[in-house]
Design a protein around this motif. Sequence first.
Motif, PDB file in Angstrom:
ATOM      1  N   SER A  28      19.834  -6.476 -22.623  1.00  0.00           N
ATOM      2  CA  SER A  28      18.479  -5.272 -23.276  1.00  0.00           C
ATOM      3  C   SER A  28      17.486  -5.970 -21.793  1.00  0.00           C
ATOM      4  O   SER A  28      16.560  -6.093 -22.628  1.00  0.00           O
ATOM      5  CB  SER A  28      18.475  -5.540 -24.542  1.00  0.00           C
ATOM      6  N   TRP A  29      18.298  -5.898 -20.968  1.00  0.00           N
ATOM      7  CA  TRP A  29      17.324  -6.598 -19.835  1.00  0.00           C
ATOM      8  C   TRP A  29      16.454  -4.850 -18.839  1.00  0.00           C
ATOM      9  O   TRP A  29      16.826  -4.362 -19.420  1.00  0.00           O
ATOM     10  CB  TRP A  29      17.837  -7.435 -18.623  1.00  0.00           C
ATOM     11  N   GLU A  30      15.256  -5.402 -19.056  1.00  0.00           N
ATOM     12  CA  GLU A  30      15.172  -4.060 -17.819  1.00  0.00           C
ATOM     13  C   GLU A  30      14.852  -4.418 -16.737  1.00  0.00           C
ATOM     14  O   GLU A  30      13.719  -6.406 -17.160  1.00  0.00           O
ATOM     15  CB  GLU A  30      13.514  -3.744 -18.774  1.00  0.00           C
ATOM     16  N   PRO A  31      14.638  -3.929 -15.742  1.00  0.00           N
ATOM     17  CA  PRO A  31      13.737  -4.279 -14.558  1.00  0.00           C
ATOM     18  C   PRO A  31      11.575  -4.214 -14.671  1.00  0.00           C
ATOM     19  O   PRO A  31      11.357  -3.880 -15.072  1.00  0.00           O
ATOM     20  CB  PRO A  31      13.819  -3.959 -13.522  1.00  0.00           C
ATOM     21  N   THR A  32      11.076  -5.506 -13.974  1.00  0.00           N
ATOM     22  CA  THR A  32       9.940  -5.110 -14.002  1.00  0.00           C
ATOM     23  C   THR A  32       9.068  -6.123 -13.161  1.00  0.00           C
ATOM     24  O   THR A  32       9.365  -7.241 -13.580  1.00  0.00           O
ATOM     25  CB  THR A  32       9.141  -5.565 -15.656  1.00  0.00           C
ATOM     26  N   ASN A  33       7.980  -5.761 -12.621  1.00  0.00           N
ATOM     27  CA  ASN A  33       7.250  -6.529 -11.382  1.00  0.00           C
ATOM     28  C   ASN A  33       7.977  -7.356 -10.378  1.00  0.00           C
ATOM     29  O   ASN A  33       7.447  -8.657 -10.452  1.00  0.00           O
ATOM     30  CB  ASN A  33       6.145  -7.615 -11.983  1.00  0.00           C
ATOM     31  N   HIS A  34       9.001  -7.028 -10.274  1.00  0.00           N
ATOM     32  CA  HIS A  34      10.070  -7.709  -9.376  1.00  0.00           C
ATOM     33  C   HIS A  34      10.907  -9.052 -10.036  1.00  0.00           C
ATOM     34  O   HIS A  34      10.837 -10.080  -9.424  1.00  0.00           O
ATOM     35  CB  HIS A  34       8.863  -8.822  -8.167  1.00  0.00           C
ATOM     36  N   PHE A  51      12.876 -13.459 -16.768  1.00  0.00           N
ATOM     37  CA  PHE A  51      13.789 -13.891 -15.514  1.00  0.00           C
ATOM     38  C   PHE A  51      14.635 -13.694 -14.290  1.00  0.00           C
ATOM     39  O   PHE A  51      13.302 -12.146 -13.944  1.00  0.00           O
ATOM     40  CB  PHE A  51      15.526 -14.088 -16.875  1.00  0.00           C
ATOM     41  N   ASN A  52      14.544 -14.425 -13.693  1.00  0.00           N
ATOM     42  CA  ASN A  52      14.700 -13.962 -12.032  1.00  0.00           C
ATOM     43  C   ASN A  52      15.996 -14.090 -11.544  1.00  0.00           C
ATOM     44  O   ASN A  52      16.312 -13.190 -10.758  1.00  0.00           O
ATOM     45  CB  ASN A  52      14.158 -14.676 -11.099  1.00  0.00           C
ATOM     46  N   GLU A  53      17.018 -14.097 -12.580  1.00  0.00           N
ATOM     47  CA  GLU A  53      18.343 -13.331 -12.461  1.00  0.00           C
ATOM     48  C   GLU A  53      19.189 -13.141 -13.163  1.00  0.00           C
ATOM     49  O   GLU A  53      18.878 -13.344 -14.550  1.00  0.00           O
ATOM     50  CB  GLU A  53      19.151 -15.046 -11.824  1.00  0.00           C
ATOM     51  N   LEU A  54      19.771 -12.135 -13.036  1.00  0.00           N
ATOM     52  CA  LEU A  54      21.193 -10.804 -13.394  1.00  0.00           C
ATOM     53  C   LEU A  54      22.150 -12.229 -13.146  1.00  0.00           C
ATOM     54  O   LEU A  54      23.099 -12.530 -12.201  1.00  0.00           O
ATOM     55  CB  LEU A  54      21.310 -10.264 -13.328  1.00  0.00           C
ATOM     56  N   ARG A  55      23.446 -12.160 -14.792  1.00  0.00           N
ATOM     57  CA  ARG A  55      24.439 -12.896 -14.368  1.00  0.00           C
ATOM     58  C   ARG A  55      25.654 -11.930 -14.241  1.00  0.00           C
ATOM     59  O   ARG A  55      25.755 -10.433 -14.988  1.00  0.00           O
ATOM     60  CB  ARG A  55      25.135 -13.110 -16.367  1.00  0.00           C
ATOM     61  N   ARG A  65      17.040 -11.733  -8.098  1.00  0.00           N
ATOM     62  CA  ARG A  65      16.237 -10.418  -7.996  1.00  0.00           C
ATOM     63  C   ARG A  65      16.009 -10.114  -6.831  1.00  0.00           C
ATOM     64  O   ARG A  65      15.984  -8.858  -6.566  1.00  0.00           O
ATOM     65  CB  ARG A  65      14.860 -10.378  -8.681  1.00  0.00           C
ATOM     66  N   GLU A  66      15.624 -10.713  -5.630  1.00  0.00           N
ATOM     67  CA  GLU A  66      15.679 -10.574  -4.262  1.00  0.00           C
ATOM     68  C   GLU A  66      17.380 -10.190  -3.696  1.00  0.00           C
ATOM     69  O   GLU A  66      17.051  -9.301  -2.593  1.00  0.00           O
ATOM     70  CB  GLU A  66      15.324 -11.520  -3.038  1.00  0.00           C
ATOM     71  N   ARG A  67      18.367 -11.127  -4.792  1.00  0.00           N
ATOM     72  CA  ARG A  67      19.717 -10.317  -3.691  1.00  0.00           C
ATOM     73  C   ARG A  67      20.194  -9.078  -4.538  1.00  0.00           C
ATOM     74  O   ARG A  67      21.433  -9.163  -4.111  1.00  0.00           O
ATOM     75  CB  ARG A  67      20.758 -11.797  -4.050  1.00  0.00           C
ATOM     76  N   VAL A  68      19.300  -8.503  -5.506  1.00  0.00           N
ATOM     77  CA  VAL A  68      19.693  -7.185  -6.303  1.00  0.00           C
ATOM     78  C   VAL A  68      18.787  -5.901  -5.814  1.00  0.00           C
ATOM     79  O   VAL A  68      17.794  -6.138  -5.177  1.00  0.00           O
ATOM     80  CB  VAL A  68      19.444  -7.810  -7.559  1.00  0.00           C
ATOM     81  N   ASP A  78      13.065  -0.648  -6.714  1.00  0.00           N
ATOM     82  CA  ASP A  78      11.757  -1.178  -6.108  1.00  0.00           C
ATOM     83  C   ASP A  78      11.933  -1.145  -4.763  1.00  0.00           C
ATOM     84  O   ASP A  78      12.601  -1.391  -3.422  1.00  0.00           O
ATOM     85  CB  ASP A  78      11.544  -2.385  -6.327  1.00  0.00           C
ATOM     86  N   ARG A  79      11.165  -0.106  -4.455  1.00  0.00           N
ATOM     87  CA  ARG A  79      11.436   0.707  -3.142  1.00  0.00           C
ATOM     88  C   ARG A  79      10.752  -0.548  -1.842  1.00  0.00           C
ATOM     89  O   ARG A  79      11.813  -1.123  -0.880  1.00  0.00           O
ATOM     90  CB  ARG A  79      10.605   1.750  -2.406  1.00  0.00           C
ATOM     91  N   ASP A  80      10.427  -1.743  -2.294  1.00  0.00           N
ATOM     92  CA  ASP A  80       9.978  -2.748  -0.988  1.00  0.00           C
ATOM     93  C   ASP A  80      10.990  -3.640  -1.276  1.00  0.00           C
ATOM     94  O   ASP A  80      10.873  -4.724  -0.315  1.00  0.00           O
ATOM     95  CB  ASP A  80       8.475  -3.456  -1.528  1.00  0.00           C
ATOM     96  N   LEU A  81      11.842  -3.931  -2.271  1.00  0.00           N
ATOM     97  CA  LEU A  81      12.660  -4.911  -2.537  1.00  0.00           C
ATOM     98  C   LEU A  81      14.619  -4.096  -2.683  1.00  0.00           C
ATOM     99  O   LEU A  81      14.736  -5.086  -2.228  1.00  0.00           O
ATOM    100  CB  LEU A  81      13.040  -5.761  -3.661  1.00  0.00           C
ATOM    101  N   ASP A  82      14.445  -2.657  -2.526  1.00  0.00           N
ATOM    102  CA  ASP A  82      15.479  -2.106  -2.918  1.00  0.00           C
ATOM    103  C   ASP A  82      15.258  -1.144  -1.760  1.00  0.00           C
ATOM    104  O   ASP A  82      16.534  -0.214  -2.039  1.00  0.00           O
ATOM    105  CB  ASP A  82      15.631  -1.975  -4.526  1.00  0.00           C
TER     106      ASP A  82
END
Length: 87
Positions: A28-34, A51-55, A65-68, A78-82
């Motif tokens: 039930s996670w959602e991406p938000t604010n990086h 949280f900052n990591e997906l399993r 998050r920076e590696r996803v 997120d165009r700036d990250l993704d």
Amino acid sequence: MGMLEKKTVRIECRSDRWRFVCPRGHRSWEPTNHHFWCASCARTDGVDGSFNELRDRKTGELHERERVRLVTPTGPYDRDLDGGTER
């Protein structure tokens, strides 16, 4: 070539939602604010929903998050990250 390849997660894909979960195992996670936010964790006393990591349930690995790369049917979440054109 020292750059690590990002793990692509299709956030509207049912199989990716079963495979990639919050660190406590919820889908039930959602991406938000990086970072990410989990509704199930947020409803639990004493647990932060952010949280900052997906399993990856397939490998057991945690992906920061920076590696996803999160993608939707219309492109990167997120165009700036993704950024990029990968689908």
